[in-house]
Design a protein around this motif. Structure first.
Motif, PDB file in Angstrom:
ATOM      1  N   GLU A 140       0.878  -1.172   0.000  1.00 52.94           N
ATOM      2  CA  GLU A 140       0.000   0.000   0.000  1.00 52.94           C
ATOM      3  C   GLU A 140       0.916   1.223   0.000  1.00 52.94           C
ATOM      4  N   VAL A 141       0.958   1.934  -1.116  1.00 48.55           N
ATOM      5  CA  VAL A 141       1.932   3.008  -1.314  1.00 48.55           C
ATOM      6  C   VAL A 141       1.268   4.363  -1.089  1.00 48.55           C
ATOM      7  N   HIS A 142       1.848   5.155  -0.201  1.00 50.32           N
ATOM      8  CA  HIS A 142       1.328   6.479   0.119  1.00 50.32           C
ATOM      9  C   HIS A 142       2.370   7.530  -0.254  1.00 50.32           C
ATOM     10  N   SER A 202      -2.950  -5.804 -22.105  1.00 48.49           N
ATOM     11  CA  SER A 202      -2.723  -7.249 -22.122  1.00 48.49           C
ATOM     12  C   SER A 202      -1.270  -7.617 -21.846  1.00 48.49           C
ATOM     13  N   ALA A 203      -0.330  -6.780 -22.274  1.00 49.34           N
ATOM     14  CA  ALA A 203       1.084  -7.101 -22.086  1.00 49.34           C
ATOM     15  C   ALA A 203       1.471  -7.145 -20.619  1.00 49.34           C
ATOM     16  N   GLN A 204       0.672  -6.514 -19.759  1.00 50.22           N
ATOM     17  CA  GLN A 204       1.033  -6.448 -18.358  1.00 50.22           C
ATOM     18  C   GLN A 204       0.094  -7.236 -17.442  1.00 50.22           C
ATOM     19  N   VAL A 205      -0.919  -7.830 -17.984  1.00 50.03           N
ATOM     20  CA  VAL A 205      -1.879  -8.547 -17.147  1.00 50.03           C
ATOM     21  C   VAL A 205      -1.202  -9.646 -16.344  1.00 50.03           C
ATOM     22  N   ALA A 206      -0.265 -10.352 -16.960  1.00 49.15           N
ATOM     23  CA  ALA A 206       0.391 -11.470 -16.286  1.00 49.15           C
ATOM     24  C   ALA A 206       1.132 -11.020 -15.037  1.00 49.15           C
ATOM     25  N   GLN A 207       1.620  -9.778 -15.062  1.00 48.30           N
ATOM     26  CA  GLN A 207       2.373  -9.296 -13.916  1.00 48.30           C
ATOM     27  C   GLN A 207       1.527  -9.282 -12.657  1.00 48.30           C
ATOM     28  N   TYR A 208       0.230  -9.007 -12.791  1.00 51.34           N
ATOM     29  CA  TYR A 208      -0.614  -8.857 -11.631  1.00 51.34           C
ATOM     30  C   TYR A 208      -1.552 -10.043 -11.414  1.00 51.34           C
ATOM     31  N   LYS A 209      -1.401 -11.105 -12.202  1.00 50.32           N
ATOM     32  CA  LYS A 209      -2.176 -12.326 -11.960  1.00 50.32           C
ATOM     33  C   LYS A 209      -1.483 -13.126 -10.869  1.00 50.32           C
ATOM     34  N   SER A 210      -1.761 -12.791  -9.655  1.00 53.04           N
ATOM     35  CA  SER A 210      -1.102 -13.417  -8.515  1.00 53.04           C
ATOM     36  C   SER A 210      -2.017 -13.287  -7.306  1.00 53.04           C
ATOM     37  N   PRO A 211      -1.663 -13.954  -6.194  1.00 52.42           N
ATOM     38  CA  PRO A 211      -2.489 -13.814  -4.990  1.00 52.42           C
ATOM     39  C   PRO A 211      -2.355 -12.445  -4.345  1.00 52.42           C
ATOM     40  N   LEU A 212      -1.502 -11.592  -4.880  1.00 50.27           N
ATOM     41  CA  LEU A 212      -1.332 -10.276  -4.296  1.00 50.27           C
ATOM     42  C   LEU A 212      -2.601  -9.448  -4.496  1.00 50.27           C
ATOM     43  N   PRO A 213      -2.907  -8.543  -3.562  1.00 51.13           N
ATOM     44  CA  PRO A 213      -4.101  -7.702  -3.715  1.00 51.13           C
ATOM     45  C   PRO A 213      -3.903  -6.693  -4.834  1.00 51.13           C
ATOM     46  N   THR A 214      -5.003  -6.088  -5.261  1.00 49.52           N
ATOM     47  CA  THR A 214      -4.909  -5.029  -6.249  1.00 49.52           C
ATOM     48  C   THR A 214      -4.012  -3.922  -5.716  1.00 49.52           C
ATOM     49  N   PRO A 215      -2.962  -3.534  -6.460  1.00 52.97           N
ATOM     50  CA  PRO A 215      -2.060  -2.491  -5.968  1.00 52.97           C
ATOM     51  C   PRO A 215      -2.817  -1.198  -5.691  1.00 52.97           C
ATOM     52  N   GLN A 216      -2.354  -0.472  -4.686  1.00 53.37           N
ATOM     53  CA  GLN A 216      -3.025   0.744  -4.276  1.00 53.37           C
ATOM     54  C   GLN A 216      -2.032   1.888  -4.146  1.00 53.37           C
ATOM     55  N   LEU A 217      -2.461   3.065  -4.559  1.00 54.71           N
ATOM     56  CA  LEU A 217      -1.620   4.249  -4.503  1.00 54.71           C
ATOM     57  C   LEU A 217      -2.444   5.400  -3.946  1.00 54.71           C
ATOM     58  N   PHE A 218      -1.937   6.033  -2.897  1.00 56.47           N
ATOM     59  CA  PHE A 218      -2.634   7.134  -2.246  1.00 56.47           C
ATOM     60  C   PHE A 218      -1.795   8.401  -2.316  1.00 56.47           C
ATOM     61  N   LEU A 219      -2.443   9.532  -2.498  1.00 51.91           N
ATOM     62  CA  LEU A 219      -1.772  10.823  -2.503  1.00 51.91           C
ATOM     63  C   LEU A 219      -2.192  11.642  -1.295  1.00 51.91           C
ATOM     64  N   HIS A 220      -1.199  12.276  -0.639  1.00 51.27           N
ATOM     65  CA  HIS A 220      -1.477  13.115   0.530  1.00 51.27           C
ATOM     66  C   HIS A 220      -0.743  14.443   0.378  1.00 51.27           C
ATOM     67  N   TRP A 221      -1.400  15.514   0.774  1.00 51.90           N
ATOM     68  CA  TRP A 221      -0.754  16.818   0.821  1.00 51.90           C
ATOM     69  C   TRP A 221      -0.450  17.230   2.255  1.00 51.90           C
ATOM     70  N   LYS A 222      -0.595  16.280   3.160  1.00 53.68           N
ATOM     71  CA  LYS A 222      -0.153  16.424   4.538  1.00 53.68           C
ATOM     72  C   LYS A 222       0.635  15.169   4.886  1.00 53.68           C
ATOM     73  N   LEU A 223       1.586  15.313   5.801  1.00 52.42           N
ATOM     74  CA  LEU A 223       2.474  14.197   6.116  1.00 52.42           C
ATOM     75  C   LEU A 223       1.829  13.164   7.028  1.00 52.42           C
ATOM     76  N   GLU A 224       1.050  13.617   7.976  1.00 52.47           N
ATOM     77  CA  GLU A 224       0.570  12.720   9.035  1.00 52.47           C
ATOM     78  C   GLU A 224      -0.192  11.499   8.535  1.00 52.47           C
ATOM     79  N   PRO A 225      -1.173  11.637   7.619  1.00 49.35           N
ATOM     80  CA  PRO A 225      -1.888  10.433   7.174  1.00 49.35           C
ATOM     81  C   PRO A 225      -1.004   9.445   6.424  1.00 49.35           C
TER      82      PRO A 225
END
Length: 366
Positions: free
Chosen positions: A199-201, A246-269
């Motif tokens: 989970e990338v913030h 389609s060229a990248q589908v195989a990369q994410y066909k795994s038991p890993l969860p859907t990748p997540q990306l969050f943006l914050h304009w404050k540091l604390e969260p």
């Protein structure tokens, strides 16, 4: 050494790296880290091959790390310095690359302040039909693959020294803080971390982290933007990766969860319950406008200190690609604290990871 077949001729970007390729790099680097712990730290793997370090931009860590990595693999090395080269007399970048090609270079490690130069050299080598590999050592505001891979290796070996692998970061919260807009390190780290299921913030002032930043970089990897869900609240903004070309589908066909990306304009969260914090150098030389009121104010709002780390998990670790502006991105006290700082470990990991990259593209030549 891992037995996985390596088919990548150049290493220019992590945007299309597969999970198998990440794990091959990690496992190979672990093997070389063991070699570097021996009294005799040299292996004959690339004996007879020539590695040219074409650094058109100043660098200490990356250049020295690649040079040492090549020497540990018994390769011959050539080092290019733009200030004392024929480029001062009008020679073009491609002419310089072809000069090193004529000297028998097998691998070109390229760093340039403009995005796309390593890709252009790789395209020229391919056009000429030669078996020269190009490795991107950082290009403008584009990417820095080897730095992101050594960051990944540093974290994974901390979690499991015996078997570093991508899935160890599944579900981990990782905050990337700083000058994300101008950072090639941030872009490459985003690719590797979302591929792991982390989970990338991202956290920075709005001037260094525009609202459309995520759409832009994810579109580079072929993500279809219309499926993004953007929160209406100021923080966080959430970006899912539900559909890929389609060229990248195989990369994410795994038991890993859907990748997540969050943006914050404050540091604390971004820091709240984080497992790892990656802080980035302010890219002052790349800024073309006055994007910050002052360095002092930046440090107060986004500088990483021991006090601010109390928001994170108790065993949180801090990384920085260097060079560090002490007292700006991170306090001197925290930077030198071995309980939290992995900065020196990153430098050490860099040699093993770059040995792995040179080995993989060097040994794959037919």
């Amino acid at each position: 050494m891992p037995t996985t077949t390596w088919n990548r001729h150049h290493i220019l970007s992590l945007a299309d790296f597969t999970a198998a390729e990440y794990n091959t790099v990690l496992q190979t680097a672990a093997s070389f880290q063991e070699v570097l712990s021996r009294r005799t730290k040299k292996v004959p793997t690339l004996q007879g091959q020539v590695v040219a370090n074409l650094f058109f931009e100043s660098s200490t860590r990356t250049r020295s790390s690649f040079e040492l990595a090549a020497k540990r693999l018994s390769a011959d090395t050539l080092n290019f310095a733009a200030a004392t080269s024929s480029m001062t007399k009008g020679e073009t970048i491609l002419d310089t690359a072809k000069t090193y090609l004529a000297m028998g270079t097998d691998i070109m490690v390229v760093r340039h302040r403009e995005a796309g130069v390593p890709n252009a050299i790789a395209a020229e080598m391919d056009r000429l039909g030669v078996k020269v590999s190009v490795l991107n050592a950082g290009d403008g505001q584009h990417e820095h693959p080897s730095q992101a891979l050594l960051d990944l290796f540093t974290i994974c070996t901390l979690i499991d020294p015996a078997s570093p692998r991508l899935e160890l970061l599944k579900g981990k919260k990782i905050a990337i803080v700083g000058d994300i807009l101008h950072s090639r390190v941030a872009r490459s780290n985003i690719w590797s971390l979302i591929a792991s299921g982390a989970e990338v913030h991202l956290a920075a002032p709005p001037t260094l982290l525009p609202k459309l930043f995520a759409e832009y970089i994810l579109e580079e990897a072929g993500v279809i933007n219309q499926d993004f869900v953007i929160s209406s609240s100021p923080t966080p903004h959430y970006f899912g990766l539900p559909r890929l070309r389609s060229a990248q589908v195989a990369q994410y066909k795994s038991p890993l969860p859907t990748p997540q990306l969050f943006l914050h304009w404050k540091l604390e969260p971004a820091l709240q319950n984080a497992d790892f914090v990656m802080t980035l150098r302010l890219q002052k030389e790349r800024m073309t406008a006055h994007l910050l009121p002052s360095l002092r104010e930046y440090h107060q709002l986004f500088g990483i200190t021991s006090t601010k780390l109390q928001l994170c998990k108790p065993n949180v670790k801090v990384l920085h690609p260097g060079p560090v502006n002490r007292g700006v991105e991170i306090s001197s006290e925290l930077m030198d604290d071995p309980e939290f700082s992995l900065i020196q470990s990153q430098v050490t990991s860099g040699v093993a990871v770059r040995m792995a990259l040179l080995y993989l593209i060097g040994s794959s030549k037919v």
